[in-house]
Design a protein around this motif. Sequence first.
Motif, PDB file in Angstrom:
ATOM      1  N   LEU A  24       0.819  -1.212   0.000  1.00  0.00           N
ATOM      2  CA  LEU A  24       0.000   0.000   0.000  1.00  0.00           C
ATOM      3  C   LEU A  24       0.853   1.263   0.000  1.00  0.00           C
ATOM      4  O   LEU A  24       0.410   2.319  -0.458  1.00  0.00           O
ATOM      5  CB  LEU A  24      -0.928   0.008   1.222  1.00  0.00           C
ATOM      6  CG  LEU A  24      -2.140  -0.920   1.179  1.00  0.00           C
ATOM      7  CD1 LEU A  24      -2.921  -0.817   2.475  1.00  0.00           C
ATOM      8  CD2 LEU A  24      -3.041  -0.599  -0.008  1.00  0.00           C
ATOM      9  N   GLU A  25       2.067   1.153   0.534  1.00  0.00           N
ATOM     10  CA  GLU A  25       2.957   2.311   0.595  1.00  0.00           C
ATOM     11  C   GLU A  25       3.923   2.347  -0.586  1.00  0.00           C
ATOM     12  O   GLU A  25       4.827   3.177  -0.611  1.00  0.00           O
ATOM     13  CB  GLU A  25       3.758   2.281   1.903  1.00  0.00           C
ATOM     14  CG  GLU A  25       2.910   2.321   3.160  1.00  0.00           C
ATOM     15  CD  GLU A  25       2.191   3.639   3.332  1.00  0.00           C
ATOM     16  OE1 GLU A  25       2.688   4.652   2.798  1.00  0.00           O
ATOM     17  OE2 GLU A  25       1.142   3.669   3.995  1.00  0.00           O
ATOM     18  N   SER A  26       3.739   1.461  -1.544  1.00  0.00           N
ATOM     19  CA  SER A  26       4.682   1.365  -2.653  1.00  0.00           C
ATOM     20  C   SER A  26       4.052   1.869  -3.946  1.00  0.00           C
ATOM     21  O   SER A  26       2.889   2.277  -3.992  1.00  0.00           O
ATOM     22  CB  SER A  26       5.130  -0.091  -2.831  1.00  0.00           C
ATOM     23  OG  SER A  26       4.077  -0.865  -3.389  1.00  0.00           O
ATOM     24  N   GLU A  27       4.839   1.782  -5.023  1.00  0.00           N
ATOM     25  CA  GLU A  27       4.349   2.205  -6.338  1.00  0.00           C
ATOM     26  C   GLU A  27       3.336   1.221  -6.912  1.00  0.00           C
ATOM     27  O   GLU A  27       2.726   1.481  -7.953  1.00  0.00           O
ATOM     28  CB  GLU A  27       5.529   2.358  -7.309  1.00  0.00           C
ATOM     29  CG  GLU A  27       6.229   1.053  -7.677  1.00  0.00           C
ATOM     30  CD  GLU A  27       7.289   0.653  -6.657  1.00  0.00           C
ATOM     31  OE1 GLU A  27       8.058  -0.281  -6.954  1.00  0.00           O
ATOM     32  OE2 GLU A  27       7.331   1.272  -5.570  1.00  0.00           O
ATOM     33  N   HIS A  28       3.135   0.081  -6.229  1.00  0.00           N
ATOM     34  CA  HIS A  28       2.178  -0.922  -6.703  1.00  0.00           C
ATOM     35  C   HIS A  28       0.769  -0.687  -6.151  1.00  0.00           C
ATOM     36  O   HIS A  28      -0.110  -1.531  -6.326  1.00  0.00           O
ATOM     37  CB  HIS A  28       2.645  -2.323  -6.299  1.00  0.00           C
ATOM     38  CG  HIS A  28       3.979  -2.706  -6.867  1.00  0.00           C
ATOM     39  ND1 HIS A  28       4.199  -2.840  -8.218  1.00  0.00           N
ATOM     40  CD2 HIS A  28       5.162  -2.962  -6.258  1.00  0.00           C
ATOM     41  CE1 HIS A  28       5.466  -3.175  -8.422  1.00  0.00           C
ATOM     42  NE2 HIS A  28       6.068  -3.246  -7.255  1.00  0.00           N
ATOM     43  N   PHE A  29       0.567   0.438  -5.492  1.00  0.00           N
ATOM     44  CA  PHE A  29      -0.726   0.697  -4.857  1.00  0.00           C
ATOM     45  C   PHE A  29      -1.883   0.594  -5.848  1.00  0.00           C
ATOM     46  O   PHE A  29      -2.885  -0.074  -5.583  1.00  0.00           O
ATOM     47  CB  PHE A  29      -0.719   2.088  -4.212  1.00  0.00           C
ATOM     48  CG  PHE A  29      -2.082   2.538  -3.760  1.00  0.00           C
ATOM     49  CD1 PHE A  29      -2.621   2.082  -2.570  1.00  0.00           C
ATOM     50  CD2 PHE A  29      -2.836   3.410  -4.539  1.00  0.00           C
ATOM     51  CE1 PHE A  29      -3.880   2.485  -2.154  1.00  0.00           C
ATOM     52  CE2 PHE A  29      -4.094   3.817  -4.128  1.00  0.00           C
ATOM     53  CZ  PHE A  29      -4.619   3.354  -2.933  1.00  0.00           C
ATOM     54  N   ARG A  30      -1.772   1.258  -7.001  1.00  0.00           N
ATOM     55  CA  ARG A  30      -2.871   1.273  -7.962  1.00  0.00           C
ATOM     56  C   ARG A  30      -3.160  -0.121  -8.495  1.00  0.00           C
ATOM     57  O   ARG A  30      -4.321  -0.530  -8.600  1.00  0.00           O
ATOM     58  CB  ARG A  30      -2.535   2.233  -9.111  1.00  0.00           C
ATOM     59  CG  ARG A  30      -3.577   2.272 -10.238  1.00  0.00           C
ATOM     60  CD  ARG A  30      -4.978   2.499  -9.715  1.00  0.00           C
ATOM     61  NE  ARG A  30      -5.075   3.716  -8.932  1.00  0.00           N
ATOM     62  CZ  ARG A  30      -6.132   4.049  -8.212  1.00  0.00           C
ATOM     63  NH1 ARG A  30      -7.175   3.224  -8.152  1.00  0.00           N
ATOM     64  NH2 ARG A  30      -6.149   5.167  -7.534  1.00  0.00           N
ATOM     65  N   THR A  31      -2.121  -0.875  -8.820  1.00  0.00           N
ATOM     66  CA  THR A  31      -2.317  -2.245  -9.301  1.00  0.00           C
ATOM     67  C   THR A  31      -3.000  -3.093  -8.240  1.00  0.00           C
ATOM     68  O   THR A  31      -3.925  -3.862  -8.532  1.00  0.00           O
ATOM     69  CB  THR A  31      -0.965  -2.878  -9.676  1.00  0.00           C
ATOM     70  OG1 THR A  31      -0.342  -2.085 -10.686  1.00  0.00           O
ATOM     71  CG2 THR A  31      -1.155  -4.294 -10.194  1.00  0.00           C
ATOM     72  N   LEU A  32      -2.550  -2.945  -6.996  1.00  0.00           N
ATOM     73  CA  LEU A  32      -3.143  -3.704  -5.899  1.00  0.00           C
ATOM     74  C   LEU A  32      -4.608  -3.332  -5.715  1.00  0.00           C
ATOM     75  O   LEU A  32      -5.468  -4.210  -5.529  1.00  0.00           O
ATOM     76  CB  LEU A  32      -2.363  -3.429  -4.610  1.00  0.00           C
ATOM     77  CG  LEU A  32      -2.867  -4.120  -3.346  1.00  0.00           C
ATOM     78  CD1 LEU A  32      -2.735  -5.627  -3.473  1.00  0.00           C
ATOM     79  CD2 LEU A  32      -2.093  -3.624  -2.125  1.00  0.00           C
ATOM     80  N   ALA A  33      -4.915  -2.043  -5.775  1.00  0.00           N
ATOM     81  CA  ALA A  33      -6.297  -1.594  -5.596  1.00  0.00           C
ATOM     82  C   ALA A  33      -7.202  -2.163  -6.686  1.00  0.00           C
ATOM     83  O   ALA A  33      -8.329  -2.598  -6.410  1.00  0.00           O
ATOM     84  CB  ALA A  33      -6.345  -0.065  -5.601  1.00  0.00           C
ATOM     85  N   ASP A  34      -6.718  -2.173  -7.931  1.00  0.00           N
ATOM     86  CA  ASP A  34      -7.519  -2.712  -9.037  1.00  0.00           C
ATOM     87  C   ASP A  34      -7.765  -4.209  -8.853  1.00  0.00           C
ATOM     88  O   ASP A  34      -8.872  -4.706  -9.111  1.00  0.00           O
ATOM     89  CB  ASP A  34      -6.811  -2.459 -10.367  1.00  0.00           C
ATOM     90  CG  ASP A  34      -6.780  -0.980 -10.741  1.00  0.00           C
ATOM     91  OD1 ASP A  34      -7.591  -0.221 -10.173  1.00  0.00           O
ATOM     92  OD2 ASP A  34      -5.946  -0.596 -11.579  1.00  0.00           O
TER      93      ASP A  34
END
Length: 213
Positions: free
Chosen positions: A188-198
């Motif tokens: 959640l604190e990384s650049e993967h936030f958007r991918t994780l949210a999707d």
Amino acid sequence: MAHEHDPPSPSEIPGVTLGSQWADEQARRPSPAQQKQARRDTFRRNFLAAMENSGLTIDALSEQSGVDMPTLRRWETKGVIQPKHSHLRSVARVFGLADPWMLLDPDAEISPENAPSSRNSPTRSLHPTIEEVRDDRPELFDAFTTEEWSELTSHRGVGGALSYEGVIHQAERINRKREIRRKFETLLESEHFRTLADMIDLMHRDVQLPRPK
């Protein structure tokens, strides 16, 4: 006839007194460097107190929290001004702190009473089978919190209490859930936030959770 006068004292000159007071206050105020060092010292003091209460080594804390060893060593020896939020939450969870920001609070008094160990004891008596597994496999419960003990004791097996193997299975599952939550918070604190949210939105649409009664 002109009269000679003594020069006015500084206190008789308008604005001088206030200016002197302001200068004195500024001189007494900690410099930015001193303020930063005070924040480092505060964090280090609270971190070391929580470490002592937990009974954990730095190696064990790193393993259970997922925070890398260089970061924890830096906290231990030098403190930190503003730790990464995901690191702070992960470490506070292992320490059993309800409020992660307690580690940054200069007025915090971290003691065994308000900073429970990561090896919290269950709040109620355990079923004999759970006690047997705990005695045989203590490593399964090293990171258990009070809430996780409650979760374990709430599980039931077919026809009643959990079997010996059932206790091991549920303890491993609880440990796995904790590890997944830790990794989730890091992402959640990384650049993967958007991918994780999707991905979560997509999977959540396929899951029908029971409505609370």
